[in-house]
Every structure is written in C-alpha cells, then in structure tokens.
Design a protein around this motif. Sequence first.
Motif, PDB file in Angstrom:
ATOM      1  N   GLU A  32       0.798  -1.228   0.000  1.00 41.41           N
ATOM      2  CA  GLU A  32       0.000   0.000   0.000  1.00 41.41           C
ATOM      3  C   GLU A  32       0.831   1.279   0.000  1.00 41.41           C
ATOM      4  N   SER A  33       1.895   1.333   0.794  1.00 45.01           N
ATOM      5  CA  SER A  33       2.679   2.571   0.876  1.00 45.01           C
ATOM      6  C   SER A  33       3.309   2.913  -0.469  1.00 45.01           C
ATOM      7  N   TYR A  34       3.765   1.919  -1.220  1.00 45.25           N
ATOM      8  CA  TYR A  34       4.331   2.167  -2.540  1.00 45.25           C
ATOM      9  C   TYR A  34       3.229   2.472  -3.540  1.00 45.25           C
ATOM     10  N   GLU A  91       0.182   3.804  -3.255  1.00 37.92           N
ATOM     11  CA  GLU A  91      -0.421   5.139  -3.200  1.00 37.92           C
ATOM     12  C   GLU A  91       0.542   6.224  -3.674  1.00 37.92           C
ATOM     13  N   THR A  92       1.784   6.182  -3.215  1.00 38.86           N
ATOM     14  CA  THR A  92       2.707   7.234  -3.619  1.00 38.86           C
ATOM     15  C   THR A  92       3.005   7.160  -5.118  1.00 38.86           C
ATOM     16  N   LEU A 108       2.474  12.586   5.243  1.00 36.68           N
ATOM     17  CA  LEU A 108       3.691  11.776   5.336  1.00 36.68           C
ATOM     18  C   LEU A 108       4.909  12.690   5.365  1.00 36.68           C
ATOM     19  N   SER A 113       9.890   9.930   3.774  1.00 35.22           N
ATOM     20  CA  SER A 113       9.114   8.695   3.588  1.00 35.22           C
ATOM     21  C   SER A 113       8.558   8.616   2.172  1.00 35.22           C
ATOM     22  N   ASN A 121       9.470   5.702  -0.449  1.00 33.16           N
ATOM     23  CA  ASN A 121       8.388   4.907  -1.038  1.00 33.16           C
ATOM     24  C   ASN A 121       8.399   4.985  -2.560  1.00 33.16           C
TER      25      ASN A 121
END
Length: 174
Positions: free
Chosen positions: A125-127, A129-130, A150, A154, A158
């Motif tokens: 998820e963190s990758y 979305e960014t 964020l 970060s 990401n």
Amino acid sequence: MLGLIPELRTKETALVSAAQAGDRAAFGALYKQFSRMIHGILLAHATYGDAEDLMQDVFIRAMEQLPSLREPEAFGGWLASIARRVAFDHHRRMRAVTDLPNDLPGGETLGEAFEVLAIIQSLPESYRETLVLRLVEGMTGPEIAAHTGLKHSSVRVNLCRGMKILREQLEGKR
C-alpha cells in the motif's frame, strides 16, 4: 517550495475551519485542493471507473464528518484515511473481479497503461499510493507529503522503492 508549506498549511487550516462553520465555498476549495490526492489513493485500490465514483463518496463522507474533525491541520491525513476506508468498503462489497477486455479503445497504449496500473495495484500500500499520486495524478514529492501528512523522506523512499519494484516487474514481463 518548502518555504511555502507553512503558508499553505495556514491557508488550508483556515479553509477547514471555514468549512466546519458551514462555508460551502471553503469546502469546494478543499475539494479542488485535495481531489487529485484522493483520486490517486482510490486508483491505487480500485479500477479507474470505480475510483471516479468512489471519489464522490469520499467527499460526501468528509462533508458529513467534518464537524467532528478536532485538528483542522490534520485534514489531509484525515481525508486520506476516509478514502482508504471507502476503498476497503468497496472491495468488501464487490463479489467478482472482472478482467479488462482485450479490445480496449486506444489500442496497445491504453492496454499497457492498465497493465502498469495493475502491477502498481499489486504492490504494498505505501508504494502503491505514492506511485499513483506521482505517476497518474502528477503530484510532486513535496505535494504528496504535504497533502497526505507523510514525511518528505518517507515519500521519497516509497517512490524510490516502488519504482524499483515496478521496473523489475515490467522487465520480467518482457
């Protein structure tokens, strides 16, 4: 750019406070300011067509729940969490996932774009979305950080790690 962030935060906080007091124009300005971010978050979790529809749900929920927001300066992160919940609820309601047809209008280029999006949607998820916020919505790293809450470092990590995985998976398909 970084020198503008406190000024933008102050303006954003003023808009949130005005919207909490019932100012619809202020909420409209917040919609305009955050719609790309929300669309990107939803697109990281849902199809393009679904993301378009879910965006309206996010902002309706936000409008309804806005009076309960205690920290106006946390609006971006709060709104992002609403978007994630809406996407999660959408997935829970869906029973079957349909594949994209092979004969998409626009030919191979559109098909490749959907292939890349499918790979991005399979990432953590963190990758996810960014990457969508950067590659699809065209937001810069500092914009992503400012809108999502964020840390800039970060976001940078990401994006770097997500792009590395994306490249590896794309090269594996060739």
